[in-house]
Design a protein around this motif. Structure first.
Motif, short mmCIF file in Angstrom:
data_model
loop_
_atom_site.label_atom_id
_atom_site.label_comp_id
_atom_site.label_asym_id
_atom_site.label_seq_id
_atom_site.Cartn_x
_atom_site.Cartn_y
_atom_site.Cartn_z
N UNK A 7 0.82 -1.21 0.00
CA UNK A 7 0.00 0.00 0.00
C UNK A 7 0.86 1.26 0.00
N UNK A 8 1.97 1.23 0.71
CA UNK A 8 2.88 2.38 0.72
C UNK A 8 3.51 2.58 -0.66
N UNK A 9 3.83 1.47 -1.32
CA UNK A 9 4.40 1.56 -2.67
C UNK A 9 3.39 2.21 -3.61
N UNK A 10 2.14 1.75 -3.54
CA UNK A 10 1.08 2.31 -4.40
C UNK A 10 0.93 3.80 -4.13
N UNK A 11 0.91 4.16 -2.87
CA UNK A 11 0.76 5.56 -2.49
C UNK A 11 1.88 6.42 -3.05
N UNK A 12 3.10 5.92 -2.96
CA UNK A 12 4.27 6.67 -3.44
C UNK A 12 4.27 6.83 -4.96
N UNK A 13 3.58 5.96 -5.67
CA UNK A 13 3.63 5.98 -7.13
C UNK A 13 2.35 6.51 -7.78
N UNK A 14 1.45 7.08 -6.99
CA UNK A 14 0.25 7.71 -7.54
C UNK A 14 0.50 9.19 -7.77
N UNK A 15 -0.13 9.72 -8.82
CA UNK A 15 -0.05 11.16 -9.04
C UNK A 15 -1.00 11.86 -8.07
N UNK A 16 -0.77 13.14 -7.85
CA UNK A 16 -1.62 13.89 -6.92
C UNK A 16 -3.06 13.90 -7.44
N UNK A 17 -3.98 13.44 -6.61
CA UNK A 17 -5.38 13.35 -7.01
C UNK A 17 -6.23 13.12 -5.78
N UNK A 18 -7.55 13.21 -5.94
CA UNK A 18 -8.45 12.92 -4.82
C UNK A 18 -8.34 11.46 -4.40
N UNK A 19 -8.06 10.57 -5.37
CA UNK A 19 -7.89 9.16 -5.04
C UNK A 19 -6.68 8.96 -4.13
N UNK A 20 -5.60 9.65 -4.44
CA UNK A 20 -4.41 9.53 -3.61
C UNK A 20 -4.68 10.05 -2.20
N UNK A 21 -5.40 11.16 -2.09
CA UNK A 21 -5.74 11.71 -0.78
C UNK A 21 -6.58 10.73 0.02
N UNK A 22 -7.53 10.07 -0.66
CA UNK A 22 -8.37 9.07 0.01
C UNK A 22 -7.54 7.89 0.49
N UNK A 23 -6.62 7.43 -0.37
CA UNK A 23 -5.76 6.32 0.01
C UNK A 23 -4.87 6.70 1.20
#
Length: 487
Positions: A447-463
């Motif tokens: 989950x931390x890996x996914x978080x680190x590799x997402x672009x800035x977005x509402x989905x990333x904030x939710x995660x």
């Protein structure tokens, strides 16, 4: 390519890439609106990627603008109501392109995609030994040879080769031995099993022409006559050629590919001729970045080649056979899709349903394998996300940022990552389950890996809020294996 109309003062700008089904569908829909449509190929204009990302917040393509109004991707375009679409069309027809409109290349003639012309030919410098190999194939030297209890088809002994060179080419023994060594070093021929590999032995050691490889690799059966090309250059040419071919045979709605018509195209014939040159490329001198670009491009081209020759797999057993059987002869060794993904790009790790590592300690292909698994390759290999990343052909010069963009684009889609912050639930693509070891091995690290590799977005904030909130319910989304063939 979308139809372009010159009457309106404004324009629709579409950022796309060759071979992207959703781009084809979007451009087909836009072409029916009677407004000018500028199609910007991001594969040919990578310098615009950063600006488009700034304007849209997305890494996927297509991205569509009516003048400076950002609509989104193909899904958003198709969901527009008739009233919303009519308003946007009026905007383009009645108002000029504003100063803050999205960028297009300075040379307007570069905007549209260029089709692959049937009379394009790839020219290469012929290798001096190629004609000799062609003559050798016509001789009676090559045949079935017995060594011990084994029978080797399409083979010949070192002594037979020397004898033929002396008789047909008038060579002295020393020159014939030197030529035999040259054929071995330039990968025109290879020693058969148990006969030694390094030095040419002009005795009863047996050899086989590389193109007579018995593993049924898709690029064997012909002589690789070109002087060996740079591996990275060759893989880029192959990938771009097959992508353009793929794009030409997409249906108008972008939903399916006519693989049968594609396989009959003269352009595909030339692709096959060019793939033969992979037989003798030099792999050992490649840097990490060159290996990544070369093997990702080659893998993706080989998948399409396999579909054209064998058909797309439709069940679990066929998929297993496809990925363990479809192969190219590359640099003197056979590489299946499984070998490329798990052997080379994942640092020789076991794949899904594999009991053993792809390469043993004595396997010469182990010298080509990367030292560690590269997690980002999973989003570049034949990516199945709804929105295609804006890079489909990879280059060594910028490979890490290209792969990072592909990961961001993948994670933007709801068939890759869904976050329900209310329930504290995260659902990820099966890819993360199959290759969990590459992403840290535990739920927390994944989950931390996914978080680190997402672009800035509402989905990333939710995660981010779900992960920092404590206990996370992690599950995996169904994987869509359905084929996009029109036959």
């Amino acid at each position: 390519m979308a139809e372009t109309v010159a009457s309106a003062p404004g324009r629709v700008t579409v950022y796309s890439i060759t071979g992207c089904p959703h781009c084809v569908q979007a451009k087909a829909s836009l072409g029916r609106l009677g407004v000018p449509v500028w199609d910007v190929d991001m594969g040919r204009h990578p310098e615009l990627r950063v600006k488009v990302k700034e304007l849209t917040g997305r890494s996927t393509v297509p991205q569509i603008f009516f003048n400076s109004v950002h609509v989104g991707g193909n899904d958003q375009l198709q969901k527009l109501t008739p009233e919303e679409l009519a308003r946007l069309v009026r905007l383009v027809k009645e108002e000029p392109v504003p100063a803050d409109a999205p960028p297009i290349p300075e040379n307007h003639s570069d905007v549209s995609e260029e089709p692959v012309e049937a009379d394009e030919e790839f020219e290469c410098e012929k290798d001096p030994l190629a004609n000799m190999v062609v003559e050798l194939k016509r001789s009676d030297v090559i045949g079935s040879q017995r060594k011990g209890l084994s029978l080797y088809k399409n083979s010949f002994s070192g002594a037979q080769l020397i004898g033929w060179l002396q008789k047909e080419r008038g060579m002295a023994t020393a020159e014939a031995r030197e030529t035999g060594q040259g054929l071995l070093e330039k990968k025109y021929m290879v020693a058969v099993s148990g006969c030694g590999k390094g030095e040419f032995a002009g005795s009863d050691s047996l050899y086989r022409l590389m193109e007579h490889d018995p593993h049924s690799a898709l690029n064997t059966g012909q002589t690789a006559t070109c002087k060996p090309l740079q591996a990275a250059e060759l893989s880029t040419i192959l990938r771009e050629m097959i992508l353009k071919l793929f794009s030409e045979h997409l249906s108008a709605d972008g939903k399916c590919v006519d693989y049968k018509a594609m396989s009959l195209s003269p352009v595909f014939e030339r692709y096959c001729d060019l793939a033969v040159q992979l037989q003798r490329v030099e792999l050992l001198s490649l840097s990490r970045e060159e290996k990544l670009a070369f093997f990702i491009n080659t893998y993706n081209a080989l998948v399409i080649h396999g579909h054209l020759r064998l058909g797309a797999p439709t069940n679990m057993w066929q998929r297993y056979r496809f990925f363990n059987y479809v192969s190219y002869l590359i640099g003197g060794e056979v590489f299946t899709l499984q070998d490329i993904e798990n052997g080379v790009l994942r640092g020789n790790r076991k794949g899904v349903a594999q009991l053993l590592r792809p390469f043993s300690k004595t396997d010469p292909r182990l010298q080509v394998a990367l030292p560690d698994a590269e997690p980002l390759i999973h989003f570049a290999l034949n990516c199945g996300a709804k929105g295609c990343p804006p890079i489909k052909t990879y280059t060594p010069q910028d490979i890490d940022s290209q792969l990072r963009t592909a990961a961001e684009a993948f994670l933007e889609n709801d068939d890759a990552c869904v976050v329900d912050s209310g329930k504290g639930e995260v659902r990820l693509s099966q890819i993360f389950k199959w290759y969990k070891a590459d992403f840290g091995g535990t739920d927390e690290k994944l989950l931390n890996w996914v978080l680190e590799h997402m672009s800035e977005s509402s989905k990333k904030s939710s995660l981010q809020s779900v992960v920092t909130g404590g206990k996370v319910r992690l599950s995996y989304l169904p994987y869509d294996w359905s084929t996009n063939s029109s036959h």
